[in-house]
Design a protein around this motif. Structure first.
Motif, PDB file in Angstrom:
ATOM      1  N   SER A 100       1.045  -1.741  -0.421  1.00 21.48           N
ATOM      2  CA  SER A 100       0.101  -0.418  -0.245  1.00 21.48           C
ATOM      3  C   SER A 100       1.123   1.184  -0.152  1.00 21.48           C
ATOM      4  CB  SER A 100      -0.779   0.204   1.237  1.00 21.48           C
ATOM      5  OG  SER A 100      -2.215  -1.206   0.849  1.00 21.48           O
ATOM      6  N   ALA A 101       2.397   1.282   0.485  1.00 22.82           N
ATOM      7  CA  ALA A 101       2.861   2.737   0.729  1.00 22.82           C
ATOM      8  C   ALA A 101       3.443   2.653  -0.584  1.00 22.82           C
ATOM      9  CB  ALA A 101       4.285   2.220   1.578  1.00 22.82           C
ATOM     10  N   CYS A 102       4.158   1.598  -1.985  1.00 25.36           N
ATOM     11  CA  CYS A 102       3.995   1.888  -2.877  1.00 25.36           C
ATOM     12  C   CYS A 102       2.912   2.009  -3.969  1.00 25.36           C
ATOM     13  CB  CYS A 102       4.247   0.227  -3.277  1.00 25.36           C
ATOM     14  SG  CYS A 102       6.135  -0.329  -2.784  1.00 25.36           S
ATOM     15  N   THR A 103       1.724   2.397  -3.536  1.00 22.98           N
ATOM     16  CA  THR A 103       1.044   2.981  -4.280  1.00 22.98           C
ATOM     17  C   THR A 103       1.200   4.590  -4.332  1.00 22.98           C
ATOM     18  OG1 THR A 103      -0.606   2.986  -2.119  1.00 22.98           O
ATOM     19  CG2 THR A 103      -1.132   1.203  -3.667  1.00 22.98           C
ATOM     20  N   LEU A 104       2.251   4.909  -2.918  1.00 21.16           N
ATOM     21  CA  LEU A 104       1.886   6.793  -3.241  1.00 21.16           C
ATOM     22  C   LEU A 104       2.825   7.124  -4.252  1.00 21.16           C
ATOM     23  CD1 LEU A 104       2.137   6.883   0.826  1.00 21.16           C
ATOM     24  CD2 LEU A 104       0.207   7.208  -0.329  1.00 21.16           C
ATOM     25  N   LEU A 105       4.044   5.943  -4.494  1.00 18.76           N
ATOM     26  CA  LEU A 105       4.416   6.198  -5.471  1.00 18.76           C
ATOM     27  C   LEU A 105       3.964   6.999  -6.615  1.00 18.76           C
ATOM     28  CD1 LEU A 105       7.208   3.702  -5.242  1.00 18.76           C
ATOM     29  CD2 LEU A 105       6.929   5.732  -3.944  1.00 18.76           C
ATOM     30  N   GLY A 106       3.082   6.108  -7.054  1.00 20.61           N
ATOM     31  CA  GLY A 106       1.995   6.902  -8.036  1.00 20.61           C
ATOM     32  C   GLY A 106       2.378   6.354  -9.636  1.00 20.61           C
ATOM     33  N   GLU A 107       2.666   5.148  -9.378  1.00 19.77           N
ATOM     34  CA  GLU A 107       3.970   5.030 -10.680  1.00 19.77           C
ATOM     35  C   GLU A 107       3.126   3.139 -11.009  1.00 19.77           C
ATOM     36  OE1 GLU A 107       7.788   5.336 -11.072  1.00 19.77           O
ATOM     37  OE2 GLU A 107       7.778   7.469 -10.786  1.00 19.77           O
ATOM     38  N   PRO A 108       3.140   2.521 -12.092  1.00 17.17           N
ATOM     39  CA  PRO A 108       2.847   1.093 -12.422  1.00 17.17           C
ATOM     40  C   PRO A 108       4.631   0.264 -11.914  1.00 17.17           C
ATOM     41  CG  PRO A 108       2.813   2.013 -14.166  1.00 17.17           C
ATOM     42  CD  PRO A 108       2.704   3.106 -13.234  1.00 17.17           C
ATOM     43  N   MET A 109       4.113  -0.640 -11.937  1.00 17.43           N
ATOM     44  CA  MET A 109       5.895  -1.595 -11.068  1.00 17.43           C
ATOM     45  C   MET A 109       6.128  -2.871 -12.600  1.00 17.43           C
ATOM     46  SD  MET A 109       5.417  -1.618  -7.586  1.00 17.43           S
ATOM     47  CE  MET A 109       7.056  -1.594  -6.693  1.00 17.43           C
ATOM     48  N   ASP A 110       7.129  -2.618 -12.964  1.00 14.82           N
ATOM     49  CA  ASP A 110       7.691  -3.871 -13.487  1.00 14.82           C
ATOM     50  C   ASP A 110       7.848  -4.639 -12.821  1.00 14.82           C
ATOM     51  OD1 ASP A 110       6.726  -2.634 -16.327  1.00 14.82           O
ATOM     52  OD2 ASP A 110       8.340  -2.298 -16.762  1.00 14.82           O
ATOM     53  N   VAL A 111       8.054  -6.186 -12.745  1.00 18.01           N
ATOM     54  CA  VAL A 111       8.517  -7.243 -12.313  1.00 18.01           C
ATOM     55  C   VAL A 111       9.505  -8.098 -13.306  1.00 18.01           C
ATOM     56  CG1 VAL A 111       7.820  -9.329 -11.144  1.00 18.01           C
ATOM     57  CG2 VAL A 111       6.281  -7.968 -10.617  1.00 18.01           C
ATOM     58  N   PRO A 112      10.250  -7.681 -12.700  1.00 15.49           N
ATOM     59  CA  PRO A 112      12.126  -7.905 -13.350  1.00 15.49           C
ATOM     60  C   PRO A 112      12.559  -9.718 -13.959  1.00 15.49           C
ATOM     61  CG  PRO A 112      12.474  -7.167 -12.010  1.00 15.49           C
ATOM     62  CD  PRO A 112      11.364  -6.509 -11.903  1.00 15.49           C
ATOM     63  N   ASN A 113      11.604 -10.195 -11.871  1.00 11.09           N
ATOM     64  CA  ASN A 113      12.246 -11.316 -12.315  1.00 11.09           C
ATOM     65  C   ASN A 113      11.390 -12.528 -12.935  1.00 11.09           C
ATOM     66  OD1 ASN A 113      12.527 -14.458 -10.476  1.00 11.09           O
ATOM     67  ND2 ASN A 113      12.942 -13.469  -8.664  1.00 11.09           N
ATOM     68  N   PRO A 114      11.582 -13.514 -13.386  1.00  9.01           N
ATOM     69  CA  PRO A 114      10.422 -14.524 -14.380  1.00  9.01           C
ATOM     70  C   PRO A 114      10.277 -15.555 -13.214  1.00  9.01           C
ATOM     71  CG  PRO A 114      12.624 -14.180 -15.526  1.00  9.01           C
ATOM     72  CD  PRO A 114      13.640 -13.204 -13.921  1.00  9.01           C
ATOM     73  N   GLU A 115      10.453 -16.002 -11.698  1.00  7.78           N
ATOM     74  CA  GLU A 115       9.887 -16.406 -10.624  1.00  7.78           C
ATOM     75  C   GLU A 115       8.546 -15.986 -10.565  1.00  7.78           C
ATOM     76  OE1 GLU A 115      12.655 -17.616  -8.419  1.00  7.78           O
ATOM     77  OE2 GLU A 115      14.043 -18.622  -9.318  1.00  7.78           O
ATOM     78  N   LEU A 116       9.004 -14.365 -11.084  1.00  8.47           N
ATOM     79  CA  LEU A 116       7.406 -13.663  -9.977  1.00  8.47           C
ATOM     80  C   LEU A 116       5.894 -13.986 -11.213  1.00  8.47           C
ATOM     81  CD1 LEU A 116       8.588 -11.771  -7.636  1.00  8.47           C
ATOM     82  CD2 LEU A 116       7.546 -13.304  -7.151  1.00  8.47           C
ATOM     83  N   TRP A 117       6.627 -14.034 -12.289  1.00  2.60           N
ATOM     84  CA  TRP A 117       5.687 -14.005 -13.631  1.00  2.60           C
ATOM     85  C   TRP A 117       4.505 -14.787 -13.398  1.00  2.60           C
ATOM     86  CZ3 TRP A 117       9.797 -13.888 -18.057  1.00  2.60           C
ATOM     87  CH2 TRP A 117      10.478 -12.315 -18.124  1.00  2.60           C
TER      88      TRP A 117
END
Length: 322
Positions: A100-117
């Motif tokens: 929820s804190a990351c929602t304050l950054l106001g940006e989408p997030m890319d997931v670079p780790n293929p294990e999390l895709w």
């Protein structure tokens, strides 16, 4: 009584123990069949919620078919993803702290780790802010839905994860929290060596994130982490830092509970001026620390700091009535 309704009660209380739901905050939906869903009730403490309180809705138009309470105001949010993705059986909206804190950054997030895709997707979209429970928010969320996105950030609000079953959705919530914690740790440690003159402040922030990871590990192993308060950690003091030790959180909560149970008393203007004057005279170190922190804490976290320091501005103080 539907087994799904009982399952929602158990799941909601689990999420409360995990720290992802709090009091009446957070909500979820489970698919019963192609035409019906069950959702958490609105404005109901999850530790007192009964299966009879859980609401069964018709997915097509959200007409309530059973349940002794009104459905969550976020029913439209869950319906959007359950209609758009027949593979989704469970949708959970939380206010989990780090994500929820990351929602304050106001940006989408890319997931670079293929294990999390497979868990989160290659990308975590950000849904723009709209009031909680509004059709505006549901519409914005609906436009962000994709078959390969399983985690969504909602700006200044919280997150939503979905999955083919309860266990998978819970796992995705945990993966999202871990991913966001690692992201913030990486951003802070990369930026702070070049910008910070307050190593103790950075150490406290990093330590809090690391300790949240330790809490996750205990929780996932079945250890009741809430019943085991962490010991205070003494950190190296900095010249402009007013705090060098973590407080006893349990003691603070006890004192806070005792305070809020006291009767409301009027505050005379002279007393108000004395209290506000204390911050101008005695809290200069904290204000300097906040200014320094803004240089290395990423994104919109600095906005939160500014909102705190603005309380010290004489032009923004609440005026006492004469």
């Amino acid at each position: 009584m539907s087994h799904v309704q009982e399952q929602i009660v158990e799941l909601s209380q689990h999420l409360c123990h995990r720290g992802f739901f709090a009091a009446t905050g957070g909500n979820l939906a489970l698919r019963i069949d192609a035409q019906h869903i069950a959702v958490t009730p609105s404005a109901t403490d999850y530790f007192t919620m009964r299966p009879e309180d859980v609401c069964v809705l018709r997915l097509k138009d959200l007409a309530q078919l059973s349940g002794e309470r009104a459905p969550t105001v976020e029913s439209g949010l869950h319906a959007k993803i359950l209609r758009a993705r027949p593979d989704v059986q469970c949708s959970i909206h939380t206010h989990q702290p780090v994500a929820s804190a990351c929602t304050l950054l106001g940006e989408p997030m890319d997931v670079p780790n293929p294990e999390l895709w497979h868990s989160l997707g290659k990308h975590i979209p950000l849904v723009g802010y709209a009031p909680s429970g509004s059709n505006w928010l549901a519409g914005k969320f609906g436009r962000a839905i994709r078959w390969d996105y399983n985690a969504y950030l909602m700006r200044n609000h919280g997150v939503l994860c979905c999955g083919p079953d309860v266990e998978t959705t819970l796992s995705r919530l945990e993966d999202l929290e871990t991913f966001c914690r690692d992201y913030l740790l990486r951003q802070i440690t990369e930026q702070s060596p070049h910008k910070s003159q307050s190593p103790a402040a950075v150490a406290r922030l990093v330590d809090a994130l690391v300790r949240s990871g330790a809490a996750e590990a205990h929780s996932s192993s079945g250890d009741p982490i809430m019943n085991k308060p962490l010991d205070p950690i003494t950190l190296p003091a900095a010249a402009d830092s007013a705090v060098s030790q973590w407080p006893d959180v349990d003691s603070l909560y006890r004192r806070f509970d005792a305070l809020v149970k006291q009767p409301i008393r009027p505050l005379k203007r002279e007393a108000l001026n004395k209290v506000m004057g204390y911050f101008d005279e005695r809290c200069q170190g904290s204000r300097r620390l906040a200014e320094e922190a803004k240089k290395f804490i990423p994104g919109a976290f600095s906005i939160t700091l500014r909102s705190i320091t603005r309380l010290h501005s004489p032009s923004l103080r609440p005026r006492a009535r004469i």
